[in-house]
Write an enzyme that holds these catalytic residues in place. Structure first.
Site, PDB file in Angstrom:
ATOM      1  CG  LEU A  64      -1.786   1.272   1.370  1.00 41.47           C
ATOM      2  CD1 LEU A  64      -2.734   1.434   0.175  1.00 41.47           C
ATOM      3  CD2 LEU A  64      -2.561   1.239   2.670  1.00 41.47           C
ATOM      4  CB  ALA A  65       2.362   3.147  -2.773  1.00 43.61           C
ATOM      5  CG  HIS A  66       0.510   5.271   2.633  1.00 42.06           C
ATOM      6  ND1 HIS A  66       0.914   3.940   2.641  1.00 42.06           N
ATOM      7  CD2 HIS A  66       0.801   5.741   3.861  1.00 42.06           C
ATOM      8  CE1 HIS A  66       1.406   3.649   3.829  1.00 42.06           C
ATOM      9  NE2 HIS A  66       1.366   4.716   4.593  1.00 42.06           N
ATOM     10  CB  ALA A  67       3.187  10.278   0.602  1.00 45.68           C
TER      11      ALA A  67
END
Length: 151
Positions: A64-67
């Site tokens: 789960l890519a997030h920033a």
């Protein structure tokens, strides 16, 4: 919420990448095109993994890519990449990654609601394997949303 936010054009089937960085770049494209995120958000996601390790690999074969919202999230959005060939992120327990989600959220409430739905997916290895095995976007959506239909 996941079903409401994940549009057909935000589902990428059988993407081919050479690295985990490429997978984050590819899964981000639909959100960039819709201006849900800005290019800095993609850089922030990649830099965060480089700095903190593969913490975004949150389940078996799933990342789960997030920033942070301030890194360039304009709206709530989600996209998913089903990889043609699994890729190593460096998480020995959960690699290789077959599915990469990208989440952009402007507030913690939305972020937590989507995370809650993804946690139920993580806990369902049979469903994850079905998602990784399908080549059809329609079947992918049916499998992904099947738990929500049962509730």
């Amino acid at each position: 919420m996941l079903k409401d936010k994940l549009k057909d054009n935000n589902i990428i089937m059988n993407g081919v990448v050479n690295s985990w960085e490429d997978s984050i770049t590819m899964v981000s494209q639909p959100l960039l095109e819709e201006e849900v995120i800005v290019p800095n958000y993609v850089d922030a996601m990649i830099n965060s993994v480089k700095e903190h390790g593969p913490y975004i690999v949150i389940g078996k074969h799933l990342a789960l890519a997030h920033a942070r919202p301030e890194d360039g999230a304009n709206n709530l959005g989600i996209s998913v990449l089903k990889l043609a060939n699994p890729i190593e992120f460096g998480n020995e327990e959960m690699d290789p990654v077959k599915l990469v989600f990208c989440l952009a959220a402007t507030d913690s409430y939305s972020h937590l609601n989507i995370m809650k739905e993804l946690v139920s997916l993580i806990n369902d290895e049979t469903r994850l394997e079905k998602l990784a095995a399908t080549d059809s976007k329609e079947d992918f959506k049916k499998i992904l949303f099947e738990e929500n239909l049962n509730n």
